[in-house]
Design a protein around this motif. Structure first.
Motif, PDB file in Angstrom:
ATOM      1  N   GLU A 198       0.809  -1.216   0.000  1.00  0.00           N
ATOM      2  CA  GLU A 198       0.000   0.000   0.000  1.00  0.00           C
ATOM      3  C   GLU A 198       0.845   1.269   0.000  1.00  0.00           C
ATOM      4  O   GLU A 198       0.322   2.369  -0.213  1.00  0.00           O
ATOM      5  N   ASP A 213       4.444   6.711   2.685  1.00  0.00           N
ATOM      6  CA  ASP A 213       5.436   6.171   3.614  1.00  0.00           C
ATOM      7  C   ASP A 213       5.967   7.279   4.519  1.00  0.00           C
ATOM      8  O   ASP A 213       6.730   8.132   4.072  1.00  0.00           O
ATOM      9  N   SER A 214       5.539   7.299   5.753  1.00  0.00           N
ATOM     10  CA  SER A 214       6.139   8.299   6.662  1.00  0.00           C
ATOM     11  C   SER A 214       7.256   7.711   7.500  1.00  0.00           C
ATOM     12  O   SER A 214       8.128   8.431   7.965  1.00  0.00           O
ATOM     13  N   GLY A 262       5.346  -5.340   8.184  1.00  0.00           N
ATOM     14  CA  GLY A 262       5.557  -6.710   7.714  1.00  0.00           C
ATOM     15  C   GLY A 262       6.080  -7.691   8.745  1.00  0.00           C
ATOM     16  O   GLY A 262       6.537  -8.776   8.379  1.00  0.00           O
ATOM     17  N   GLY A 309       4.723  -1.497  11.762  1.00  0.00           N
ATOM     18  CA  GLY A 309       4.420  -0.589  10.654  1.00  0.00           C
ATOM     19  C   GLY A 309       3.771   0.711  11.091  1.00  0.00           C
ATOM     20  O   GLY A 309       4.009   1.766  10.481  1.00  0.00           O
TER      21      GLY A 309
HETATM   22  P1  AMP Z   1       2.113  -3.775   9.086  1.00  0.00           P
HETATM   23  O1  AMP Z   1       2.983  -3.834  10.311  1.00  0.00           O
HETATM   24  O2  AMP Z   1       2.870  -3.953   7.832  1.00  0.00           O
HETATM   25  O3  AMP Z   1       0.971  -4.723   9.221  1.00  0.00           O
HETATM   26  O4  AMP Z   1       1.506  -2.312   9.072  1.00  0.00           O
HETATM   27  C1  AMP Z   1       0.694  -1.826  10.104  1.00  0.00           C
HETATM   28  C2  AMP Z   1       0.053  -0.518   9.721  1.00  0.00           C
HETATM   29  O5  AMP Z   1       1.040   0.489   9.551  1.00  0.00           O
HETATM   30  C3  AMP Z   1      -0.715  -0.544   8.396  1.00  0.00           C
HETATM   31  O6  AMP Z   1      -1.855   0.274   8.547  1.00  0.00           O
HETATM   32  C4  AMP Z   1       0.254   0.063   7.406  1.00  0.00           C
HETATM   33  O7  AMP Z   1      -0.358   0.664   6.291  1.00  0.00           O
HETATM   34  C5  AMP Z   1       0.946   1.099   8.265  1.00  0.00           C
HETATM   35  N1  AMP Z   1       2.284   1.311   7.769  1.00  0.00           N
HETATM   36  C6  AMP Z   1       3.222   0.360   7.547  1.00  0.00           C
HETATM   37  N2  AMP Z   1       4.358   0.908   7.112  1.00  0.00           N
HETATM   38  C7  AMP Z   1       4.141   2.241   7.047  1.00  0.00           C
HETATM   39  C8  AMP Z   1       4.940   3.350   6.649  1.00  0.00           C
HETATM   40  N3  AMP Z   1       6.195   3.154   6.238  1.00  0.00           N
HETATM   41  N4  AMP Z   1       4.391   4.585   6.694  1.00  0.00           N
HETATM   42  C9  AMP Z   1       3.120   4.755   7.126  1.00  0.00           C
HETATM   43  N5  AMP Z   1       2.333   3.766   7.512  1.00  0.00           N
HETATM   44  C10 AMP Z   1       2.812   2.510   7.474  1.00  0.00           C
END
Ligand code: AMP
Ligand code: MG
Length: 418
Positions: A198, A213-214, A262, A309
């Motif tokens: 995403e 991506d923040s 992830g 994330g």
């Molecule tokens: P994940 O740990 O990959 O399941 O991500 C958890 C949440 O954090 C999800 O809502 C992602 O879209 C958001 N997220 C993951 N990486 C980033 C990022 N680099 N910047 C902003 N939001 C993120």
């Protein structure tokens, strides 16, 4: 240069406290960077790689702290009212070459060497002149206004310990003994990835499903503050072969690989599997809130951290646990961050047996005492909270509720980010 022990982050079997986690992290990790000698002019923010010994006294000789007149205290003691004639002048860089005789003085400027035989200085503002003779005020003390050889630094003393980070004042300190170069640790090389299908980069056109991506911006900033050399390796798609190949490649020429996202148990969380293919990954369960297992691992001799994330979770986790890990890997001595005591502007209930960090705002009340407000909501995706906050409020393991007015510990971001 040390190598990390094989599988050094092998996880503690049970839930551990935040304090235990920090102790275990610093015990597991070691400085992994080589050392180099660099010019003092380029050494700001770097970490000293050996104890530094003073090669010289500072000041190198007795000299004047003021503009004034040097005299012999023994003359003054005998007769404080008698006038003195002026035998000469001592300026910084141009000492007076004569020798002292009774009831004479030498005019002396700040930083000028104390003329031979004189021991005390009267400030120019305090004397009066009569027929070119100097009258001293009453009440002067022996040795007044004279800076003594070595009163700041003694030749042979340890100036800075190995592990000290060089702030501007340390650079000036080393310069004051004449050191032109300093032996420091090389910068820790960190590879930085985000993961997620995403995610797109700021500046790119978004669809309704895109998330900008923040994390990479937040993390790159934090890493730079900690003196790391950061390689920004962009966003990884949620596909196992891509994640595995990218992490493997990055590990070859970096000391630490840092990813965000992830690492949960979702279908598209491939970091976990990739690491078990190419290295080791362990999920440390730490009794904290915001709570998530901390993913620590290794690819060969390269350390690995998989951050959550959610931007706030990634930020808080980095400030509390990754910062000390990075310091240890970089050769820096670890000191607990400075904290303030502040009166809580809120009430809350809390589970015992875990440490909580709330996004907080410290301010000073009219009576001068410190107070801390907490951000009203707790969601770990709410980045606005970190813009509003100027630090974290730490609520200890054993606390079960906070009443408004109770004293809490406040950790300013400025401390946690350097
Ligand atoms: P994940 O740990 O990959 O399941 O991500 C958890 C949440 O954090 C999800 O809502 C992602 O879209 C958001 N997220 C993951 N990486 C980033 C990022 N680099 N910047 C902003 N939001 C993120
Ligand atoms: Mg994801």
């Amino acid at each position: 240069m040390a190598r990390l022990a094989n599988d050094c982050f092998a996880n503690p079997p049970e839930m551990i406290s935040a304090t235990e986690a920090l102790e275990k992290i610093s015990a597991a990790a070691a400085p992994v960077v080589a050392t180099e000698s660099i010019s003092l002019f380029e050494a700001g923010g770097r970490i000293v790689a050996e104890d530094i010994i003073a090669p010289r006294n500072v000041p190198p000789s007795d000299n004047s702290a003021v503009d004034g007149y040097a005299f012999r205290f023994s003359d003054y003691e005998k007769d404080p009212d008698r006038p003195y004639s002026i035998a000469g002048q001592s300026k910084a860089g141009h000492p007076w070459k004569g020798t002292s005789t009774p009831n004479t003085m030498v005019k002396i400027l700040t930083g000028a060497i104390m003329p031979d035989g004189f021991d005390t200085i009267a400030m120019v503002e305090d004397i009066s002149l009569q027929d070119n003779q100097v009258i001293l005020p009453t009440g002067l003390k022996a040795g007044a206004n004279c800076r003594k050889t070595g009163e700041d630094i003694r030749k042979g003393e340890v100036l800075l310990r190995k592990g000290t980070r060089l702030r501007p004042q340390e650079l000036g300190y080393l310069a004051s003994v004449g050191l032109g170069t300093v032996h420091v640790f090389k910068r820790l090389k960190v590879a930085l990835f985000s993961t997620g299908d995403e995610l797109i980069n700021p500046g790119e056109a978004a669809s309704t499903t895109s998330i900008y991506d923040s994390n990479r911006l937040i993390l790159a900033g934090l890493l730079n503050n900690l003196g790391c050399s950061v390689t920004d390796l962009d966003i990884l798609k949620d596909r196992l072969p891509i994640v595995r190949a990218a992490l493997n490649e990055a590990a070859k020429d970096h000391d630490l690989v840092l990813t965000s996202g992830g690492v949960s148990m979702g279908d598209e969380d491939h970091v976990r599997t990739a690491l078990s293919d190419i290295g080791h990954l362990h999920f440390w369960r730490i009794a904290i809130k915001p709570g998530r297992p901390l993913a620590l691992g290794q690819i060969g001799n390269t350390a690995f951290v998989g951050l959550p994330g959610n931007p706030i979770a990634a930020l808080v986790c980095t400030l509390l646990f990754v910062r000390p890990l990075i310091k240890t890997l970089s050769g820096a001595a670890i000191e607990p961050p400075l904290s303030f005591r502040a009166a809580a502007e809120f009430s809350m209930k809390k589970k015992s047996g875990r440490t909580e960090w709330l996004r907080g705002r410290y301010s000073v009340s009219k009576d001068g005492s410190g107070r801390a407000e907490k951000y009203p909501t707790e969601g770990s995706g709410i980045l606005s909270s970190a813009i509003w906050a100027n630090g974290l409020i730490e609520i200890g393991d054993d606390v079960t509720y906070i009443n408004k007015g109770d004293m809490v510990t406040f950790l300013p971001f400025s401390e946690l980010m350097s």
